[in-house]
Design an enzyme around this catalytic site. Structure first.
Site, PDB file in Angstrom:
ATOM      1  N   LYS A 150      29.106  44.914  85.911  1.00 30.79           N
ATOM      2  CA  LYS A 150      29.856  45.361  87.075  1.00 30.79           C
ATOM      3  C   LYS A 150      29.322  46.723  87.468  1.00 30.79           C
ATOM      4  CE  LYS A 150      34.410  46.367  88.874  1.00 30.79           C
ATOM      5  NZ  LYS A 150      35.849  46.309  88.649  1.00 30.79           N
ATOM      6  N   LYS A 195      28.585  41.461  89.354  1.00 31.07           N
ATOM      7  CA  LYS A 195      29.385  41.903  90.497  1.00 31.07           C
ATOM      8  C   LYS A 195      28.916  43.255  90.977  1.00 31.07           C
ATOM      9  CE  LYS A 195      34.051  43.409  91.419  1.00 31.07           C
ATOM     10  NZ  LYS A 195      35.352  43.631  90.887  1.00 31.07           N
TER      11      LYS A 195
HETATM   12  C1  PBG Z   1      38.911  46.694  89.582  1.00 28.64           C
HETATM   13  C2  PBG Z   1      38.377  45.635  90.482  1.00 28.64           C
HETATM   14  C3  PBG Z   1      37.630  45.900  91.625  1.00 28.64           C
HETATM   15  C4  PBG Z   1      37.328  44.679  92.212  1.00 28.64           C
HETATM   16  C5  PBG Z   1      37.881  43.674  91.417  1.00 28.64           C
HETATM   17  N1  PBG Z   1      38.525  44.290  90.326  1.00 28.64           N
HETATM   18  C6  PBG Z   1      37.255  47.153  92.295  1.00 28.64           C
HETATM   19  C7  PBG Z   1      36.946  48.364  91.590  1.00 28.64           C
HETATM   20  O1  PBG Z   1      36.256  48.387  90.575  1.00 28.64           O
HETATM   21  O2  PBG Z   1      37.411  49.397  92.075  1.00 28.64           O
HETATM   22  C8  PBG Z   1      36.535  44.556  93.486  1.00 28.64           C
HETATM   23  C9  PBG Z   1      36.557  43.309  94.215  1.00 28.64           C
HETATM   24  C10 PBG Z   1      36.067  43.367  95.594  1.00 28.64           C
HETATM   25  O3  PBG Z   1      35.546  44.393  96.098  1.00 28.64           O
HETATM   26  O4  PBG Z   1      36.198  42.335  96.262  1.00 28.64           O
HETATM   27  N2  PBG Z   1      39.389  46.384  88.377  1.00 28.64           N
END
Ligand code: PBG
Length: 339
Positions: free
Chosen positions: A204, A261
């Site tokens: 991520k 991601k």
């Molecule tokens: C945080 C989380 C995020 C997303 C899913 N879970 C964002 C972040 O790390 O701030 C992002 C999903 C998206 O942008 O569609 N636990």
């Protein structure tokens, strides 16, 4: 009939591009409803689904409406949903303790979805950001400048058990703490949740593409800054080898599925993981990827459907088995109306 063989080419690639039927026959990959997971935002106390301004066509749903939405999705062939809460500020605190409330918004909704649709695969994020007043994914260090790893992992393990108790199928740690997959597996097993799977957000990245999501769940602001910097736990977008290391650690710790991601800007990571691990691979096409296609289409600069479909096909081609995408519902709708 034919044209003159001026170039004397033995191999002509265009033979298999001649008609749309031939092109379909030799198509190497395809996106089907079975590959897609729909993210759903839920919020208490809404009379009507609430549109999210930066994500056209995406809404926040009250629990009852979310269940109806799940029924529609299942009918359309989308048989997995990922749930995200929009938590009221009144329940947020520094420790994100609402994440452990067994009758909180998400655990209650999971129970109801599984009651209405036992076959629906319900995926729950494990991270504290919807529940913390500061918006970070974990517990802050005493100087408030960073997120503590080990104490966060212990809360996340408890959170995973609360979600598993509620009946979710897959827990998806999205926090990027070290050692959380192993700790969560242990906690689930100790609580006899041996068949709850872990979908690890392995790679991520600390990405600007999460902007619209943070609007959607209301986790964005920290002090004066528009967006939080999660750079001490999320990965540096420049690093591919590090992504492979992190994913292999998650696999060793017991992850059942690995995730990359965002997806579109990280296709090389998907391909590398496809070659480094035999686990199912999930790609999250995040909010910013969705919104940028909408924005360009609105300006008349991109053709909406073609760009959308190409973006998902590229993710599949790069090696993803599953795609979490805000396009899931409309894509499935078009599949059913076009056949
Ligand atoms: C945080 C989380 C995020 C997303 C899913 N879970 C964002 C972040 O790390 O701030 C992002 C999903 C998206 O942008 O569609 N636990």
């Amino acid at each position: 009939m034919g044209e003159t063989n001026l170039l004397q080419l033995p191999v002509r690639m265009r033979r298999l591009r001649r008609t749309s039927v031939i092109r379909d026959l030799v198509q190497e990959c395809q996106v089907t409803a079975n590959d897609l997971v729909m993210p759903l935002f839920v919020k208490c106390g809404l009379e009507q689904p609430e549109p999210i301004e930066s994500m056209p066509g995406i809404f926040r749903y009250a629990p009852a409406a979310a269940i109806k939405e799940c029924e529609e999705l299942f009918e359309l062939g989308i048989r997995a949903v990922a749930l995200f809460p929009c938590t009221d500020v009144s329940v947020k605190n520094e420790h994100g303790s609402e994440a452990l409330n067994p009758s909180g918004l998400i655990p209650s909704l999971v129970r109801e979805i599984k009651r209405a649709l036992p076959q629906m695969v319900v995926i729950c994020d494990v991270a504290l950001d919807p529940y913390t007043s500061h918006g970070h994914d974990g517990i802050l260090t005493s100087d408030q400048l960073d997120v503590e790893n080990d104490s966060t992992v212990s809360v996340l393990s408890q959170m995973a058990v609360v979600l598993a108790d509620a009946g979710c199928d897959w827990v998806a740690p999205s926090d990027m703490m070290d050692g959380r997959v192993g700790a969560i597996r242990q906690a689930l097993d100790d609580a006899s949740h041996t068949s709850v799977a872990i979908l690890a957000y392995s790679a991520k990245f600390n990405s600007a593409y999460y902007g619209p999501f943070r609007d959607a769940i209301g986790s964005k602001k920290a002090g004066g800054k528009a967006y939080l910097d999660k750079g001490t736990y999320q990965m540096n977008p420049a690093n591919a080898r590090e992504a492979v290391r992190d994913a292999l650690l998650d696999e060793d710790e017991g992850a059942d599925l690995l995730m990359v991601k965002p997806a579109g800007a990280y296709l090389d990571i998907l391909t590398r993981l496809r070659h480094s691990s035999e686990l199912p691979l999930v790609a999250y096409q995040v909010s910013g990827e969705f919104s940028q296609i909408h924005a360009a289409a609105k300006l008349g600069w991109l053709e909406y459907e073609r760009t959308r479909d190409e973006s998902m096909l590229a993710i599949k081609r790069a090696g993803a088995d599953l795609i979490i995408t805000y396009f899931a519902k409309e894509f499935a709708q078009e599949l059913t109306t076009n056949t």
